[in-house]
Design a protein around this motif. Structure first.
Motif, short mmCIF file in Angstrom:
data_model
loop_
_atom_site.label_atom_id
_atom_site.label_comp_id
_atom_site.label_asym_id
_atom_site.label_seq_id
_atom_site.Cartn_x
_atom_site.Cartn_y
_atom_site.Cartn_z
N VAL A 130 0.78 -1.13 0.46
CA VAL A 130 -0.02 -0.28 -0.02
C VAL A 130 1.17 0.92 -0.27
CG1 VAL A 130 -2.13 1.16 1.34
CG2 VAL A 130 -2.46 -1.02 1.45
N LYS A 131 1.54 1.19 0.81
CA LYS A 131 2.71 2.77 1.09
C LYS A 131 3.16 3.06 -0.97
CE LYS A 131 6.28 4.66 3.85
NZ LYS A 131 7.29 5.02 4.68
N VAL A 132 4.30 1.59 -0.81
CA VAL A 132 4.63 1.83 -2.13
C VAL A 132 3.48 2.22 -3.13
CG1 VAL A 132 6.23 1.06 -4.69
CG2 VAL A 132 6.07 0.18 -2.45
N ALA A 133 2.87 2.01 -3.79
CA ALA A 133 1.53 2.59 -4.71
C ALA A 133 1.21 3.79 -3.68
CB ALA A 133 0.40 1.39 -4.66
N ARG A 134 0.82 4.80 -2.67
CA ARG A 134 -0.27 5.48 -2.70
C ARG A 134 1.28 6.31 -2.68
NH1 ARG A 134 1.86 8.62 1.38
NH2 ARG A 134 2.87 6.87 2.78
N VAL A 135 2.79 6.00 -2.65
CA VAL A 135 3.40 6.96 -3.05
C VAL A 135 4.11 7.16 -4.05
CG1 VAL A 135 6.32 7.59 -2.85
CG2 VAL A 135 5.41 6.81 -0.51
N GLU A 136 3.68 6.04 -5.22
CA GLU A 136 3.87 5.99 -6.80
C GLU A 136 2.84 6.92 -7.24
OE1 GLU A 136 3.69 1.91 -7.79
OE2 GLU A 136 5.50 2.07 -7.90
N ALA A 137 1.46 7.06 -6.76
CA ALA A 137 0.53 8.10 -6.78
C ALA A 137 0.66 9.60 -6.69
CB ALA A 137 -0.81 7.27 -6.42
N SER A 138 1.73 9.79 -5.74
CA SER A 138 2.18 10.68 -5.38
C SER A 138 0.63 11.80 -3.92
CB SER A 138 1.97 11.94 -6.24
OG SER A 138 3.47 11.27 -7.04
N ILE A 139 0.08 10.38 -3.38
CA ILE A 139 -0.80 11.83 -2.48
C ILE A 139 -0.54 10.50 -1.37
CG2 ILE A 139 -2.67 11.15 -3.78
CD1 ILE A 139 -4.05 8.69 -3.29
N THR A 140 -0.76 11.38 -0.10
CA THR A 140 -0.33 11.69 1.21
C THR A 140 -1.46 10.05 2.31
OG1 THR A 140 -2.10 13.12 2.13
CG2 THR A 140 0.71 13.87 1.69
N GLN A 141 -0.53 10.00 3.36
CA GLN A 141 -2.02 8.94 3.87
C GLN A 141 -3.29 9.71 3.94
OE1 GLN A 141 0.22 7.99 7.44
NE2 GLN A 141 1.35 6.09 6.83
N GLU A 142 -2.74 11.31 4.50
CA GLU A 142 -4.63 12.00 4.53
C GLU A 142 -4.78 12.27 4.07
OE1 GLU A 142 -6.30 13.97 6.20
OE2 GLU A 142 -4.95 13.49 7.56
N GLN A 143 -4.44 11.81 2.68
CA GLN A 143 -5.00 11.95 1.26
C GLN A 143 -5.76 10.64 0.93
OE1 GLN A 143 -1.64 13.79 -1.38
NE2 GLN A 143 -2.92 15.60 -1.21
N LEU A 144 -5.07 10.17 0.59
CA LEU A 144 -5.62 9.25 0.94
C LEU A 144 -6.71 8.21 2.49
CD1 LEU A 144 -6.13 5.59 -0.81
CD2 LEU A 144 -4.43 5.05 0.78
N ALA A 145 -6.38 8.76 3.50
CA ALA A 145 -8.15 8.27 4.14
C ALA A 145 -9.38 9.49 3.86
CB ALA A 145 -7.09 8.92 5.17
N ARG A 146 -8.88 10.39 3.78
CA ARG A 146 -9.67 11.16 3.25
C ARG A 146 -10.76 10.92 2.35
NH1 ARG A 146 -7.66 16.26 2.45
NH2 ARG A 146 -6.43 16.67 4.46
N LYS A 147 -10.14 10.26 0.67
CA LYS A 147 -10.31 9.81 0.09
C LYS A 147 -11.57 8.84 0.13
CE LYS A 147 -7.76 12.13 -3.27
NZ LYS A 147 -7.39 11.61 -4.96
N ARG B 237 -6.04 8.85 9.08
CA ARG B 237 -4.35 9.16 8.87
C ARG B 237 -3.23 7.72 9.12
NH1 ARG B 237 -0.24 9.45 10.64
NH2 ARG B 237 -0.81 9.94 12.46
N GLN B 238 -4.41 7.78 10.14
CA GLN B 238 -4.01 6.90 11.82
C GLN B 238 -3.64 5.24 10.82
OE1 GLN B 238 -5.72 9.16 12.43
NE2 GLN B 238 -4.27 10.08 14.08
N THR B 239 -5.02 5.29 10.86
CA THR B 239 -5.75 3.43 9.78
C THR B 239 -4.93 3.16 8.63
OG1 THR B 239 -7.56 3.88 10.70
CG2 THR B 239 -8.07 2.64 9.53
N ILE B 240 -4.31 4.29 7.91
CA ILE B 240 -4.13 3.93 6.18
C ILE B 240 -2.04 3.85 7.29
CG2 ILE B 240 -2.85 4.88 3.97
CD1 ILE B 240 -6.03 4.77 4.69
N GLY B 241 -2.05 4.71 7.94
CA GLY B 241 -0.24 4.05 8.59
C GLY B 241 0.43 3.35 9.28
N LEU B 242 -1.54 2.31 10.05
CA LEU B 242 -1.31 1.12 10.16
C LEU B 242 -1.37 -0.26 9.12
CD1 LEU B 242 -3.55 1.17 13.40
CD2 LEU B 242 -1.41 1.52 13.61
N ILE B 243 -2.19 -0.24 8.26
CA ILE B 243 -2.53 -0.78 6.99
C ILE B 243 -0.27 -0.95 6.65
CG2 ILE B 243 -3.36 -1.18 4.76
CD1 ILE B 243 -5.83 0.31 5.81
N GLU B 244 -0.13 0.40 6.48
CA GLU B 244 0.70 0.16 5.75
C GLU B 244 2.76 -0.67 6.50
OE1 GLU B 244 0.55 4.39 3.41
OE2 GLU B 244 2.14 4.40 4.42
#
Length: 65
Positions: free
Chosen positions: A5-22, A27-34
C-alpha cells in the motif's frame, strides 16, 4: 502482513491523509495498514485498491521469498 500500500500510495503521489480522506478512514488507519499492524476489511481493501488504481493482488498478495 506485508503489503504494498505504501509503495502504491507514494507512486500515486498522495499522502496518507489524502488517501484516508478519499476512502473515509483516519490517517492513522492508513499508517497502520502500511505497517502491517491493522488487518483491513475486504471492503476497505477494495476501496484502497480502487483509489490507487491497483488490484487487490498488487497490494495485498503475499509472495513467498
Amino acid at each position: 502482513m506485508k503489503n504494498n500500500v505504501k509503495v502504491a500510495r507514494v507512486e500515486a503521489s498522495i499522502t496518507q491523509e489524502q488517501l484516508a480522506r478519499k476512502i473515509g478512514v483516519t490517517r492513522q488507519t492508513i499508517g497502520l495498514i502500511e505497517k502491517g499492524r491493522y488487518n483491513p476489511s475486504l471492503q476497505l481493501c477494495v476501496a484502497i485498491a480502487k483509489e490507487l488504481n491497483k488490484t487487490l493482488d498488487d497490494l495485498f498478495w503475499e509472495v513467498e521469498a
